[in-house]
Design a protein around this motif. Sequence first.
Motif, short mmCIF file in Angstrom:
data_model
loop_
_atom_site.label_atom_id
_atom_site.label_comp_id
_atom_site.label_asym_id
_atom_site.label_seq_id
_atom_site.Cartn_x
_atom_site.Cartn_y
_atom_site.Cartn_z
N TYR A 1 0.85 -1.17 0.00
CA TYR A 1 0.00 0.00 0.00
C TYR A 1 0.90 1.24 0.00
O TYR A 1 2.03 1.20 0.45
CB TYR A 1 -0.89 0.01 1.24
N PHE B 1 1.14 5.78 -1.42
CA PHE B 1 0.63 6.90 -2.21
C PHE B 1 1.55 7.19 -3.38
O PHE B 1 2.77 7.04 -3.27
CB PHE B 1 0.50 8.15 -1.33
N SER B 2 0.97 7.60 -4.47
CA SER B 2 1.76 7.97 -5.65
C SER B 2 2.44 9.31 -5.41
O SER B 2 2.16 10.03 -4.44
CB SER B 2 0.84 8.05 -6.87
N PHE C 1 0.30 12.38 -4.78
CA PHE C 1 -0.10 12.62 -3.39
C PHE C 1 1.07 13.12 -2.56
O PHE C 1 0.94 14.07 -1.78
CB PHE C 1 -0.65 11.33 -2.77
N THR D 1 -7.94 4.96 2.76
CA THR D 1 -7.91 5.22 1.33
C THR D 1 -8.27 6.68 1.08
O THR D 1 -9.24 7.19 1.65
CB THR D 1 -8.92 4.32 0.59
N GLU E 1 -7.32 9.83 -9.02
CA GLU E 1 -6.24 9.14 -8.32
C GLU E 1 -6.74 8.57 -7.00
O GLU E 1 -7.58 9.19 -6.32
CB GLU E 1 -5.07 10.09 -8.05
N THR E 2 -6.21 7.40 -6.65
CA THR E 2 -6.55 6.77 -5.37
C THR E 2 -5.29 6.24 -4.73
O THR E 2 -4.45 5.62 -5.40
CB THR E 2 -7.55 5.61 -5.57
N GLY E 3 -5.13 6.49 -3.44
CA GLY E 3 -4.01 5.97 -2.68
C GLY E 3 -4.50 5.28 -1.43
O GLY E 3 -5.57 5.62 -0.90
N LYS E 4 -3.74 4.30 -0.96
CA LYS E 4 -4.16 3.52 0.19
C LYS E 4 -2.95 3.26 1.09
O LYS E 4 -1.84 3.02 0.60
CB LYS E 4 -4.77 2.20 -0.27
N VAL E 5 -3.17 3.29 2.40
CA VAL E 5 -2.06 3.09 3.33
C VAL E 5 -2.60 2.49 4.62
O VAL E 5 -3.74 2.72 5.01
CB VAL E 5 -1.35 4.45 3.61
N TYR F 1 3.96 9.38 4.52
CA TYR F 1 2.59 9.01 4.18
C TYR F 1 1.56 9.99 4.72
O TYR F 1 0.39 9.92 4.36
CB TYR F 1 2.27 7.61 4.69
#
Length: 381
Positions: A72, A74-75, A78, A217, A223-227, A238
């Motif tokens: 997981y 973020f790009s 982000f 998320t 765009e979608t990021g998950k951590v 992050y």
Amino acid sequence: MATETRTASNRGTRLSLTVALIAATALSACGLPRSGPNKQEILSGAVENGGDAHVIYVNNHVNRTANYTPAYGFSNEFLNAGTVAADEIRPGDTLGLMIWENVDDGLLASLGQSSTQLQQLQVDSGGYIFVPYAGRVRAAGNTPDQLRQIITSRLENQTPDPQVTVTRMAGDGATVSIVGKAFGQGIYPIERPTRTLSAMLAKAGGVSVEPEVAVITVKRGRETGKVWLSDLYFNPSYDIALRPGDVILVEEDQRNFTALGALGGQTKVPLGNEQISAIEAIAMVGGLSTNTADPTGVFVLRDEPARVASAVLGQPIGSTQRMAYVLDMTRPNGLFLARDFLIRDGDTIYVTEAPYVQWQKILGAITGSAGSVRQLENLAN
């Protein structure tokens, strides 16, 4: 003589019945209850035998090439986004203006008054507000002080030495939405103390699930990021800056594997946020069944991405492949290989029954059937 003939006949009948029953039981052995396919049946479905699954015995090469955990994170879009200026005016914000005029009979002030208060001026979707005698003024993108200067310059041509103050009444234009398993779901303004992800989650009261299985998320446009929540707190990179319109989803991690066959338990098991090896996964469901398990037939079934399948098979692969990894616990290094083989989301761990187990079932069926025949003979006599 007749008695001896009858006795011999009865013995022949009993023998014929028993032989017929044994033959029928043996022929129907494949219909006996079992937990699933045996090792040979799985191997017969290999690509080499005309099947559609690659059967691969796990070795050090397999562990090096197949062991990866989708991470997981973020790009760069982000990670590189700067923090929102807390004072920047945005469409949707509500402003308040106070205008003082240095004359008795001003443009805006009532008779006998030197100041005019304009409240609840909402910035429209284009970023503008309307101010009498100043016209349509662009507010979005400016700070309150910058907007003050713009309005002052517009009014200076019509009234001497105007004095203007601009107040941001409500910051509805710069907001984020928090949904899912958070204590305080809702829409929150991005303010000076809540310009980062962790601060905004704290503002919402935190998460309502166990922190070690909480996944955050962030959806921003396309765009979608998950951590992991734990990674968010232990890895400062992050803790991204928020943007107006961000949607923050808090959920419990859904990754899992399925355990079937000759194990201590057959169930679906959550993975959590830790890396779990095959040996740990087997232990989590009670280990191999000491009465039925075949330690040479421990299979890990998965759909392998083309990139990983190519590395494992040593040849270019253009699509996802079905892989059946075999762990042989009887080999000298079998337990070490199982310890180093990582389980992934969606894996199925299947342990075949030992060959003698099926024979035991057949013999049990024969023995039970022979007993039934004897009982029938006793009733007949």
